[in-house]
Every structure is written in C-alpha cells, then in structure tokens.
Design a protein around this motif. Structure first.
Motif, PDB file in Angstrom:
ATOM      1  N   ILE A  17       0.838  -1.197   0.000  1.00 31.60           N
ATOM      2  CA  ILE A  17       0.000   0.000   0.000  1.00 31.60           C
ATOM      3  C   ILE A  17       0.875   1.249   0.000  1.00 31.60           C
ATOM      4  CG2 ILE A  17      -1.625   1.340   1.397  1.00 31.60           C
ATOM      5  CD1 ILE A  17      -3.067  -0.901   0.283  1.00 31.60           C
ATOM      6  N   GLU A  18       1.937   1.178   0.752  1.00 32.70           N
ATOM      7  CA  GLU A  18       2.809   2.354   0.856  1.00 32.70           C
ATOM      8  C   GLU A  18       3.450   2.674  -0.483  1.00 32.70           C
ATOM      9  OE1 GLU A  18       6.591   3.932   3.531  1.00 32.70           O
ATOM     10  OE2 GLU A  18       5.807   1.917   3.846  1.00 32.70           O
ATOM     11  N   GLU A  19       3.870   1.653  -1.179  1.00 25.14           N
ATOM     12  CA  GLU A  19       4.469   1.880  -2.499  1.00 25.14           C
ATOM     13  C   GLU A  19       3.437   2.437  -3.468  1.00 25.14           C
ATOM     14  OE1 GLU A  19       7.931  -1.365  -3.278  1.00 25.14           O
ATOM     15  OE2 GLU A  19       5.952  -2.178  -2.898  1.00 25.14           O
ATOM     16  N   ASP A  20       2.255   1.870  -3.427  1.00 27.29           N
ATOM     17  CA  ASP A  20       1.174   2.389  -4.270  1.00 27.29           C
ATOM     18  C   ASP A  20       0.952   3.868  -3.995  1.00 27.29           C
ATOM     19  OD1 ASP A  20       0.696   0.020  -5.556  1.00 27.29           O
ATOM     20  OD2 ASP A  20      -1.012  -0.556  -4.324  1.00 27.29           O
ATOM     21  N   HIS A  21       0.903   4.149  -2.740  1.00 32.11           N
ATOM     22  CA  HIS A  21       0.698   5.510  -2.262  1.00 32.11           C
ATOM     23  C   HIS A  21       1.761   6.436  -2.845  1.00 32.11           C
ATOM     24  CE1 HIS A  21       1.012   8.055   1.748  1.00 32.11           C
ATOM     25  NE2 HIS A  21       1.141   8.805   0.693  1.00 32.11           N
ATOM     26  N   LYS A  22       3.014   6.026  -2.734  1.00 30.28           N
ATOM     27  CA  LYS A  22       4.110   6.862  -3.231  1.00 30.28           C
ATOM     28  C   LYS A  22       4.022   7.078  -4.739  1.00 30.28           C
ATOM     29  CE  LYS A  22       7.782   5.916   0.169  1.00 30.28           C
ATOM     30  NZ  LYS A  22       9.069   5.215   0.383  1.00 30.28           N
ATOM     31  N   LEU A  23       3.761   5.986  -5.437  1.00 30.49           N
ATOM     32  CA  LEU A  23       3.714   6.088  -6.907  1.00 30.49           C
ATOM     33  C   LEU A  23       2.540   6.942  -7.362  1.00 30.49           C
ATOM     34  CD1 LEU A  23       4.836   5.248  -9.637  1.00 30.49           C
ATOM     35  CD2 LEU A  23       3.445   3.173  -9.517  1.00 30.49           C
ATOM     36  N   MET A  24       1.409   6.657  -6.794  1.00 29.06           N
ATOM     37  CA  MET A  24       0.194   7.405  -7.122  1.00 29.06           C
ATOM     38  C   MET A  24       0.400   8.896  -6.851  1.00 29.06           C
ATOM     39  SD  MET A  24      -3.035   6.609  -7.876  1.00 29.06           S
ATOM     40  CE  MET A  24      -4.651   7.365  -7.841  1.00 29.06           C
ATOM     41  N   ASN A  25       0.889   9.160  -5.686  1.00 32.64           N
ATOM     42  CA  ASN A  25       1.115  10.536  -5.256  1.00 32.64           C
ATOM     43  C   ASN A  25       2.065  11.244  -6.218  1.00 32.64           C
ATOM     44  OD1 ASN A  25       1.228  12.841  -3.715  1.00 32.64           O
ATOM     45  ND2 ASN A  25       2.573  11.983  -2.159  1.00 32.64           N
ATOM     46  N   PHE A  26       3.146  10.561  -6.557  1.00 29.22           N
ATOM     47  CA  PHE A  26       4.133  11.177  -7.434  1.00 29.22           C
ATOM     48  C   PHE A  26       3.553  11.470  -8.813  1.00 29.22           C
ATOM     49  CE2 PHE A  26       7.299  10.954 -10.743  1.00 29.22           C
ATOM     50  CZ  PHE A  26       8.204  11.917 -10.326  1.00 29.22           C
ATOM     51  N   ILE A  27       2.886  10.486  -9.366  1.00 26.49           N
ATOM     52  CA  ILE A  27       2.387  10.659 -10.732  1.00 26.49           C
ATOM     53  C   ILE A  27       1.300  11.720 -10.793  1.00 26.49           C
ATOM     54  CG2 ILE A  27       1.148   9.525 -12.609  1.00 26.49           C
ATOM     55  CD1 ILE A  27       2.730   7.012 -12.004  1.00 26.49           C
ATOM     56  N   LEU A  28       0.422  11.710  -9.812  1.00 23.67           N
ATOM     57  CA  LEU A  28      -0.655  12.702  -9.845  1.00 23.67           C
ATOM     58  C   LEU A  28      -0.124  14.114  -9.650  1.00 23.67           C
ATOM     59  CD1 LEU A  28      -3.481  10.792  -7.967  1.00 23.67           C
ATOM     60  CD2 LEU A  28      -3.206  11.133 -10.416  1.00 23.67           C
TER      61      LEU A  28
ATOM     62  N   GLY B  89      11.733   1.266 -13.260  1.00 19.61           N
ATOM     63  CA  GLY B  89      10.715   2.062 -13.938  1.00 19.61           C
ATOM     64  C   GLY B  89       9.665   1.209 -14.613  1.00 19.61           C
ATOM     65  N   LYS B  90      10.124   0.092 -15.109  1.00 21.68           N
ATOM     66  CA  LYS B  90       9.224  -0.810 -15.799  1.00 21.68           C
ATOM     67  C   LYS B  90       8.135  -1.317 -14.857  1.00 21.68           C
ATOM     68  CE  LYS B  90      10.226  -4.305 -19.236  1.00 21.68           C
ATOM     69  NZ  LYS B  90      11.275  -5.188 -19.735  1.00 21.68           N
ATOM     70  N   SER B  91       8.582  -1.667 -13.676  1.00 33.15           N
ATOM     71  CA  SER B  91       7.647  -2.182 -12.682  1.00 33.15           C
ATOM     72  C   SER B  91       6.631  -1.098 -12.292  1.00 33.15           C
ATOM     73  CB  SER B  91       8.435  -2.644 -11.451  1.00 33.15           C
ATOM     74  OG  SER B  91       7.587  -3.166 -10.477  1.00 33.15           O
ATOM     75  N   CYS B  92       7.140   0.126 -12.160  1.00 35.15           N
ATOM     76  CA  CYS B  92       6.242   1.251 -11.817  1.00 35.15           C
ATOM     77  C   CYS B  92       5.226   1.466 -12.930  1.00 35.15           C
ATOM     78  CB  CYS B  92       7.050   2.521 -11.624  1.00 35.15           C
ATOM     79  SG  CYS B  92       8.105   2.492 -10.172  1.00 35.15           S
ATOM     80  N   ARG B  93       5.710   1.423 -14.146  1.00 34.03           N
ATOM     81  CA  ARG B  93       4.821   1.644 -15.283  1.00 34.03           C
ATOM     82  C   ARG B  93       3.696   0.611 -15.299  1.00 34.03           C
ATOM     83  NH1 ARG B  93       4.875  -1.130 -19.680  1.00 34.03           N
ATOM     84  NH2 ARG B  93       3.475  -0.426 -21.315  1.00 34.03           N
ATOM     85  N   LEU B  94       4.088  -0.632 -15.090  1.00 29.98           N
ATOM     86  CA  LEU B  94       3.115  -1.720 -15.110  1.00 29.98           C
ATOM     87  C   LEU B  94       2.098  -1.573 -13.979  1.00 29.98           C
ATOM     88  CD1 LEU B  94       3.351  -3.762 -17.296  1.00 29.98           C
ATOM     89  CD2 LEU B  94       4.320  -5.376 -15.692  1.00 29.98           C
ATOM     90  N   ARG B  95       2.614  -1.209 -12.819  1.00 27.95           N
ATOM     91  CA  ARG B  95       1.720  -1.062 -11.673  1.00 27.95           C
ATOM     92  C   ARG B  95       0.713   0.057 -11.933  1.00 27.95           C
ATOM     93  NH1 ARG B  95      -0.713  -3.954  -7.835  1.00 27.95           N
ATOM     94  NH2 ARG B  95      -1.131  -2.751  -5.962  1.00 27.95           N
ATOM     95  N   TRP B  96       1.184   1.118 -12.513  1.00 23.81           N
ATOM     96  CA  TRP B  96       0.306   2.241 -12.813  1.00 23.81           C
ATOM     97  C   TRP B  96      -0.745   1.833 -13.842  1.00 23.81           C
ATOM     98  CZ3 TRP B  96      -1.347   6.789 -11.199  1.00 23.81           C
ATOM     99  CH2 TRP B  96      -1.994   7.628 -12.091  1.00 23.81           C
ATOM    100  N   ILE B  97      -0.285   1.244 -14.913  1.00 26.37           N
ATOM    101  CA  ILE B  97      -1.189   0.898 -16.006  1.00 26.37           C
ATOM    102  C   ILE B  97      -2.201  -0.155 -15.587  1.00 26.37           C
ATOM    103  CG2 ILE B  97      -1.277  -0.275 -18.240  1.00 26.37           C
ATOM    104  CD1 ILE B  97       1.311   1.185 -18.945  1.00 26.37           C
ATOM    105  N   ASN B  98      -1.730  -1.156 -14.879  1.00 28.65           N
ATOM    106  CA  ASN B  98      -2.610  -2.289 -14.592  1.00 28.65           C
ATOM    107  C   ASN B  98      -3.406  -2.158 -13.297  1.00 28.65           C
ATOM    108  OD1 ASN B  98      -1.911  -3.691 -16.910  1.00 28.65           O
ATOM    109  ND2 ASN B  98      -0.228  -4.759 -15.913  1.00 28.65           N
ATOM    110  N   TYR B  99      -2.989  -1.233 -12.440  1.00 29.75           N
ATOM    111  CA  TYR B  99      -3.709  -1.183 -11.171  1.00 29.75           C
ATOM    112  C   TYR B  99      -4.009   0.205 -10.648  1.00 29.75           C
ATOM    113  CZ  TYR B  99      -5.189  -2.256  -6.474  1.00 29.75           C
ATOM    114  OH  TYR B  99      -5.908  -2.341  -5.321  1.00 29.75           O
ATOM    115  N   LEU B 100      -3.084   1.132 -10.778  1.00 24.59           N
ATOM    116  CA  LEU B 100      -3.263   2.426 -10.109  1.00 24.59           C
ATOM    117  C   LEU B 100      -4.003   3.466 -10.937  1.00 24.59           C
ATOM    118  CD1 LEU B 100       0.213   2.770  -8.374  1.00 24.59           C
ATOM    119  CD2 LEU B 100      -1.955   2.133  -7.349  1.00 24.59           C
ATOM    120  N   ARG B 101      -3.967   3.336 -12.228  1.00 24.22           N
ATOM    121  CA  ARG B 101      -4.631   4.323 -13.086  1.00 24.22           C
ATOM    122  C   ARG B 101      -6.044   4.581 -12.592  1.00 24.22           C
ATOM    123  NH1 ARG B 101      -4.516   1.588 -18.657  1.00 24.22           N
ATOM    124  NH2 ARG B 101      -6.637   2.284 -18.628  1.00 24.22           N
ATOM    125  N   PRO B 102      -6.388   5.841 -12.377  1.00 25.79           N
ATOM    126  CA  PRO B 102      -7.707   6.115 -11.797  1.00 25.79           C
ATOM    127  C   PRO B 102      -8.861   5.756 -12.719  1.00 25.79           C
ATOM    128  CG  PRO B 102      -6.351   8.106 -11.880  1.00 25.79           C
ATOM    129  CD  PRO B 102      -5.597   7.050 -12.593  1.00 25.79           C
TER     130      PRO B 102
END
Length: 249
Positions: free
Chosen positions: A19-30, A50-63
């Motif tokens: 959750i914390e990582e999600d939080h950081k990535l989400m926060n940063f990108i937004l 970066g690849k892992s971040c990209r995938l996480r964003w695309i597949n899960y975090l994208r609002p």
DNA sequence: AAACGTATCAACCGCTGGGGT
DNA sequence: TACCCCAGCGGTTGATACGTT
C-alpha cells in the motif's frame, strides 16, 4: 553491442506492491505526471525499476480503471476482436475503456479459451475444432492473420464503441467525498475527485475484494486510498481521464 | 480439518519498434 | 548508418484463493 538492462536490479524490490508503495507512486504521478518512467521510482522514492512502476500504474493504479468482472457482452466482444486481431491484446484492450491488456489477456487465457473449447471452437482460429484439425496450423502460435482492411476495422470500432458506452453510462456515479492526507496538492485532488465520480453500487461485485493481492493487515494510510484500493468496482469515465491528461500537461 | 488440485491474476521477463543522436 | 535508450507489448511465471476429496 548489447542493450543495457532496463535497471541494474541490485537492491531493487520485486514482487507484490505494498500500500505504501502504491501511495508513493500514485502521489508522485498525480503531482508530477510521467515524463520518463526510469526516473519515476527514483523521484518517487521507490526501490523499483521504472518498468515495474509503469506496469503497476497501467494495470492497477490508473484512476480510470474499471474494476470488476468482465461482462458477457465484453466477453463476446473480446472473442470478436480476437478473431480479427489475434493475440494483440493491447489492440483489443483499446476497445474497452478502463480495461487493461493484461486483464483481457488473463481473462482470455483462463476463461474464454475454455468457453470456446466447450463450444467446440478452436480458440486460435475460432473455427470448429474438427475443421481446424484438418486444415493448416499456421496460426498455432496465436498469430491469427487479421483483416488488413482499415475500413472494416473502423466500422468495427464504431460498432464496439456504441456497445461499450451504452453499458457504462447506466452507472453514473455520485461525486465522491475524498480528502487526501498523502500529499496531493489541492487542485489536483479536486480534479481527481471530480473525475473519479465514486464507486458503483455493488451490483456487479468483483470476486476479489482485495484486488491488489496485498496483505489484509497492511496499514492503510488514508480513507481515500483505502476506499479506492478496496473498492472492487470503481469506474471512471474516459471523460474524467481526459481531465487527468489536462492536469498532467 | 487437512491435503491436494485447479483457477485466477499480478507481476516479471525478454523482445520489438520508434525516436534521438 | 549505427548505436543507444525507452516505452510498450505479449508470453510466462508464481503466489494466492478457491474448490474438492
């Protein structure tokens, strides 16, 4: 000269996101948008490539992601599109706003394939199995030859867009009263809340109430994030996502 | 209740194509 | 033209959930 690896992997974390990582990535990108994925983990303070971040964003975090099981209508469309495009999942996914190529690929491999086999159809050729076995096997690797007619493709696009939009417009969502305690700036948050729209009413409950695969005992930083992470059915229109693009640009 | 098998899906790996120099 | 970097893609894997015996 060989390619440089995308990251040196030394000291980088792998596996499920917390959750914390999600939080950081989400926060940063937004707050900052995405210029270069390789820089994102460094700037966001993540021990990921970066690849892992990209995938996480695309597949899960994208609002704008649409959560919940694929409907029968969506399945039918996937089958239709697969018969045309073969295993070009991103192409197929582009016809389903809020769905990811990974999701569609997984759904195809785990469910639709079986469904077609039960119906006596070859999931690769979409032809009756006996007929296929007598025929050639050049599509054995799933590289079905799509129609090269752009006109046909465009017609199909229109048809599908009509179908998908009619399904999702019934789910107009009430405005969500979320507040951020994890560092989003106010204007972005306001825009995000606007476009977020809220969750569906649960009429189409996803089988997995913990879609991230994260431990249930993980500490959740905010009700905002928790609602969003736990909500199996949050659904956002593409209009809202366009708004997000405006924020980023 | 335990053991085992199966299904699901998030995440990873390696490759490709495009753009920049 | 050759090389490098990067984003994106599709195939595959592994962890977990779920069902069955």
């Amino acid at each position: 000269m060989g390619r440089q690896p995308c990251c040196d992997k030394i000291g980088l974390k792998r596996g499920p996101w917390t959750i914390e990582e999600d939080h950081k990535l989400m926060n940063f990108i937004l707050n900052n948008g995405i210029q270069c994925w390789r820089l994102v983990p460094k700037l966001a303070g993540l021990l990921r490539c970066g690849k892992s971040c990209r995938l996480r964003w695309i597949n899960y975090l994208r609002p704008d992601l649409k959560r919940g099981a694929l409907t029968e209508a969506e399945e039918d469309m996937i089958i239709q599109l697969h018969s045309r495009f073969g295993n070009r999942w991103s192409k197929i996914a582009s016809h389903f706003p809020g769905r990811t190529d990974n999701e569609i690929k997984n759904h195809w491999n785990t469910r639709i394939k079986k469904k077609l086999k039960l119906l006596g159809l070859d999931p690769i050729t979409h032809k009756p199995i006996e007929q296929h076995e007598n025929g050639d096997t050049k599509d054995e690797l799933g590289m079905l030859q799509p129609s090269s007619s752009g006109e046909q493709e465009n017609n199909l696009d229109l048809d599908l867009q009509t179908k998908t939009s009619s399904g999702s417009k019934d789910h107009q969502m009430s405005h969500r009263e979320g507040t951020s305690s994890f560092g989003l700036n106010e204007s972005n948050l306001s825009n995000i809340n606007q476009m977020w729209g809220g969750f569906e009413d649960g009429s189409e409950v996803a089988p997995d109430a913990n879609p991230s695969g994260l431990g249930m005992d993980a500490a959740l930083p905010t009700d905002f994030l928790q609602d969003w992470v736990d909500g199996p059915n949050n659904l956002l229109s593409w209009d809202g996502f366009n708004n997000l693009e405006e924020i980023f640009l």
